[in-house]
Each structure stands twice: as structure tokens, then as C-alpha cells.
Design an enzyme around this catalytic site. Structure first.
Site: not given
Ligand code: PRP
Length: 202
Positions: A122, A125
Site C-alpha cells: 500500500d 514510507d
């Protein structure tokens, strides 16, 4: 006695189905990536994967829990045959930043030797989770390993991760929706957005 078959129109009264209005969740401050943009991107990514893997089968490896939405949408948009695998990993460290030390909570259910593996994420980071996961998967001798990710925060990157199929680069702000959570909530939102500050402060 079998029940008589009903004409399909009586099962699906399309003209009477109420379409719920699209109301923004009250905790959401702004939408960064809309449902429509996500749908268009999924189609675009699936077309690229279909093209690259034509005639082959792809093992999709979704990283729980955030990747479930991308996994479900991408799998349905692809025409190449796929099998769905999931891993759950946990990073030691604080809840909001990865430490790069990863523990496998749920491993693959199958051997991936000589398989074409596509890791589905998804969000990237710091990149630490994926960096560790790629090393781990490559050690199992797959034929290939590539990555598809819906979101990436370039400003937050601590390690470079090769992502072949990229959705959207977003600023380094805390986002929820389309699989992403805050305290396990908001994953079900069909868009990616930011939360109102009062949601964090209570
Ligand atoms: C998120 C996301 C990635 C990882 C990315 O998962 O799904 O797996 O963090 O962070 P990094 O690039 O800094 O390593 P998270 O650990 O929040 O778990 P979840 O998917 O269950 O929400």
C-alpha cells in the site's frame, strides 16, 4: 422440487437500487488521492504488469494488512493468471516509524522457487520494511521479484527500494484510507486522505 428460475431482472432491479451518496468521512480533513484516481491507477498498473508478464503466472505477495485493498483491486484488474499470497510482518520500534528490524508474523503458504513474484504494498514510507522483505524473498530463489506500490513518500525514504510499478508519490504526511490505518481504523475508506488534527488529540 426445485424453485423456478427467476428472470434476472427480478433479481437485479437496477433501477430501484439506491446509490449511497459519496459523503466524506467526518474525521477526514482532505482527500489526497480520490477513488477515481485510484481506479485509474490500478488499471494503468495492471496493464503494465499484464504486458510484462504475458504468458507467465505471477505470485502476488501482499503485505498485511495495508495491502489488502491494492491486492484485491489489482488481482481483479489483471488478466495474467495470479496466485494470492500474504505475509504479515512486524517492525520492532515505534508505531509510526519503522526500525528496519522485521519479524515475520505470517509467512508465505508456498514455495516460491523459480516463481515470478510481485510484492504488493500500500505504501512505502522509510522503505525499511520492503528492503528487508525483498532480501528475504530473494533468498528463496524466485525467478524474479518486483514491487508494485500504490503510494510512496519520497521525503521519508531511508533506503532506496526498487519499485517497478509505482502509483502515487505523496508528501510526507500521515494518511489513511485504501488500506492505511490510524489505530486500525479508516482502512476501509475508498480514498486516501488526511485526518483532522482533533482525531489524534482526542
Ligand atoms: C505499513 C505499510 C508497509 C510499511 C511501510 O505497514 O503497509 O508495510 O508500513 O513502512 P516503511 O517503508 O517505513 O517500512 P504497517 O507496519 O503500518 O502495518 P499495516 O499494513 O498492518 O498497517
Amino acid at each position: 422440487m426445485t424453485a423456478p428460475l427467476l428472470p434476472v431482472e427480478s433479481l437485479l432491479p437496477m433501477d430501484t437500487v439506491a446509490v449511497p451518496p459519496k459523503i466524506l468521512h467526518p474525521d477526514v480533513e482532505s482527500v489526497l488521492v480520490s477513488e477515481e484516481q485510484i481506479a485509474a491507477k490500478i488499471a494503468e498498473l495492471a496493464a503494465a504488469v499484464d504486458n510484462d508478464y504475458a504468458g507467465r503466472e505471477v505470485v502476488l505477495v501482499g503485505v498485511l494488512k495495508g495491502a489488502v485493498m491494492v491486492m484485491a483491486d489489482l488481482a481483479r484488474a489483471l488478466t495474467v493468471p495470479v496466485s494470492l499470497e500474504f505475509m504479515a510482518v512486524s517492525s520492532y520500534g515505534s508505531a509510526t516509524s519503522s526500525s528496519g528490524v522485521v519479524r515475520i508474523l505470517k509467512d508465505l503458504d508456498r514455495d516460491i522457487t523459480d516463481c515470478d513474484v510481485l510484492v504488493v504494498e500500500d505504501i512505502i514510507d522509510s522503505g525499511l520494511t520492503l528492503s528487508w522483505l525483498l532480501r528475504n524473498l530473494r533468498s528463496r530463489h524466485p525467478r524474479s521479484v518486483e514491487v508494485v506500490a500504490m503510494l510512496r513518500k519520497p521525503e521519508a525514504a531511508q533506503v532506496e527500494v526498487p519499485v517497478k510499478y509505482m502509483g502515487f508519490d505523496i508528501p510526507s504526511v500521515f494518511v489513511v484510507g485504501y488500506g492505511l490505518d490510524y489505530a486500525q481504523r479508516y482502512r476501509e475508506l475508498p480514498y486516501v486522505g488526511t485526518l483532522r488534527p482533533e482525531v489524534y488529540t482526542g
